[in-house]
Design a protein around this motif. Sequence first.
Motif, PDB file in Angstrom:
ATOM      1  N   LEU A   1      -1.943   0.891  -6.913  1.00 39.31           N
ATOM      2  CA  LEU A   1      -3.324   0.560  -6.548  1.00 39.31           C
ATOM      3  C   LEU A   1      -3.493   0.426  -5.040  1.00 39.31           C
ATOM      4  O   LEU A   1      -4.530   0.814  -4.490  1.00 39.31           O
TER       5      LEU A   1
ATOM      6  N   ASN B   1      -6.084   5.397 -14.426  1.00 40.21           N
ATOM      7  CA  ASN B   1      -5.102   5.547 -13.350  1.00 40.21           C
ATOM      8  C   ASN B   1      -5.606   4.765 -12.123  1.00 40.21           C
ATOM      9  O   ASN B   1      -6.761   4.333 -12.087  1.00 40.21           O
ATOM     10  N   PRO B   2      -4.740   4.558 -11.107  1.00 40.65           N
ATOM     11  CA  PRO B   2      -5.168   3.779  -9.943  1.00 40.65           C
ATOM     12  C   PRO B   2      -6.428   4.341  -9.279  1.00 40.65           C
ATOM     13  O   PRO B   2      -7.284   3.575  -8.816  1.00 40.65           O
ATOM     14  N   LYS B   3      -6.557   5.685  -9.249  1.00 38.20           N
ATOM     15  CA  LYS B   3      -7.718   6.292  -8.582  1.00 38.20           C
ATOM     16  C   LYS B   3      -9.039   5.834  -9.228  1.00 38.20           C
ATOM     17  O   LYS B   3      -9.964   5.395  -8.534  1.00 38.20           O
TER      18      LYS B   3
ATOM     19  N   SER C   1       0.934   2.560 -13.487  1.00 31.23           N
ATOM     20  CA  SER C   1       1.601   2.326 -12.188  1.00 31.23           C
ATOM     21  C   SER C   1       3.057   1.971 -12.439  1.00 31.23           C
ATOM     22  O   SER C   1       3.469   1.784 -13.596  1.00 31.23           O
TER      23      SER C   1
ATOM     24  N   GLU D   1      -3.978   3.621  -3.276  1.00 34.29           N
ATOM     25  CA  GLU D   1      -5.304   4.147  -3.622  1.00 34.29           C
ATOM     26  C   GLU D   1      -6.410   3.388  -2.875  1.00 34.29           C
ATOM     27  O   GLU D   1      -7.370   4.003  -2.403  1.00 34.29           O
ATOM     28  N   TYR D   2      -6.255   2.061  -2.727  1.00 31.85           N
ATOM     29  CA  TYR D   2      -7.218   1.314  -1.901  1.00 31.85           C
ATOM     30  C   TYR D   2      -7.221   1.885  -0.484  1.00 31.85           C
ATOM     31  O   TYR D   2      -8.271   2.063   0.127  1.00 31.85           O
TER      32      TYR D   2
ATOM     33  N   ARG E   1      -6.371   4.958   0.559  1.00 34.10           N
ATOM     34  CA  ARG E   1      -7.020   6.285   0.576  1.00 34.10           C
ATOM     35  C   ARG E   1      -8.539   6.158   0.484  1.00 34.10           C
ATOM     36  O   ARG E   1      -9.275   6.774   1.247  1.00 34.10           O
ATOM     37  N   GLN E   2      -9.005   5.363  -0.469  1.00 34.21           N
ATOM     38  CA  GLN E   2     -10.455   5.322  -0.721  1.00 34.21           C
ATOM     39  C   GLN E   2     -11.211   4.577   0.391  1.00 34.21           C
ATOM     40  O   GLN E   2     -12.365   4.903   0.674  1.00 34.21           O
TER      41      GLN E   2
ATOM     42  N   SER F   1       0.801  -1.240   0.000  1.00 37.52           N
ATOM     43  CA  SER F   1       0.000   0.000   0.000  1.00 37.52           C
ATOM     44  C   SER F   1       0.827   1.279   0.000  1.00 37.52           C
ATOM     45  O   SER F   1       0.302   2.346   0.282  1.00 37.52           O
TER      46      SER F   1
END
Length: 336
Positions: free
Chosen positions: A68, A261-263, A247, A71-72, A74-75, A64
């Motif tokens: 990705l 993008n990953p987001k 990435s 981003e996992y 963060r989200q 992390s």
Amino acid sequence: MLDLNILPTPVEYILYGCLFLGVAKATILVLSFGSLLFDLLLLPKASYKKYGSANNCWALVTGSSDGLGAEYARQLAAKGFNIVLASRTLSKLETIAEEIESKYKVSTKVVAVDVTKVDEAVTQIAAGIEGLDVSVLINNVGQSHSIPVPFAETELSEITNIININNVFTLRITQLLIPILAGTASKYKAHSLILTMGSFGGLLPTPYLATYSGSKAFLQNWSASLAAELKADKIDVEFVLSYLVTSAMSKIRRTSWMIPNPKSFVASALNSVGKRVGAQERFATTTPFWSHALMHFGIDQTVGVYSTIANSLNFDMHKSIRVRALKKAERARKEQ
Ligand SMILES: NC(=O)c1ccc[n+]([C@@H]2O[C@H](COP(=O)([O-])OP(=O)(O)OC[C@H]3O[C@@H](n4cnc5c(N)ncnc54)[C@H](OP(=O)(O)O)[C@@H]3O)[C@@H](O)[C@H]2O)c1
């Protein structure tokens, strides 16, 4: 008296049979595509209250510090989860942890581990999550080949690392987490979630990425099997299929309609838990990003993922990537 002239002839029986099969196949195709569109456009986004986002629960995201995984983290924090971040580089983990804490007002923990050292990494993560109500496990960490390479020439260290990271570690960390996830689900009368990153590299047999392809195909069957086993414990298990995403791993920087993008990718993956989207043929699996979903559906419904034609197109693509990667490495060597 029966008039034999009005009975269909054998040839007519065969034609009616073909017509029936054709109509049935076309109906299934239309229903299946309708189901894809329904998943993509109409079904509401997955709710994370079901997974304890309102109960101060924790999510563990492996790999992390970048791509990705970051981003996992963060989200999921944006949805209210406290986050445990795990990967090798402590400084990168701390930067993301600080960003998440200040932006989303949740707690974080960082565990700096090299998951190729499987026993050590599992022990460190076990210590890091002790006493936490973990309800989400994101099996994101993964490694591919540094460049496409014939299997016969693949270095043993690369083969070992891919299998240890993608498979051995993923299985071991999941085994560690299952009783914890079951306990959290039972404590809050809710559900827990295990989400594992798959890849089109494993969906399609991928020459020149043979070990990576095999490792992700292994995860597909393992994850779907687990989905059935853990249902009674109220642990939802989902396998996420992805084509390319920008990435460090893909070495692609520019986005396009096929390469998010990953987001954007992670938003689609988290919204799609419980929906199949492009993976209409598969149990407990989602191909969440819209263009990847159409590609997966298109391949499944035409040539098929195990066809000679899909295999040969995939081989040509990876041969050409290898030629370009070798030229780039040669240029870099000359510039030194
Ligand atoms: N990007 C794509 O196009 C794509 C497509 C399909 C599937 N996927 C899958 O998506 C997942 C994430 O890929 P990504 O593109 O985000 O990769 P990435 O940008 O290269 O990030 C990999 C993450 O894993 C960590 N990591 C790598 N080796 C590690 C190790 N030995 N021990 C602990 N942590 C390690 C890295 O951090 P440190 O370097 O700090 O350890 C980093 O945080 C993978 O499972 C991949 O197979 C990616």
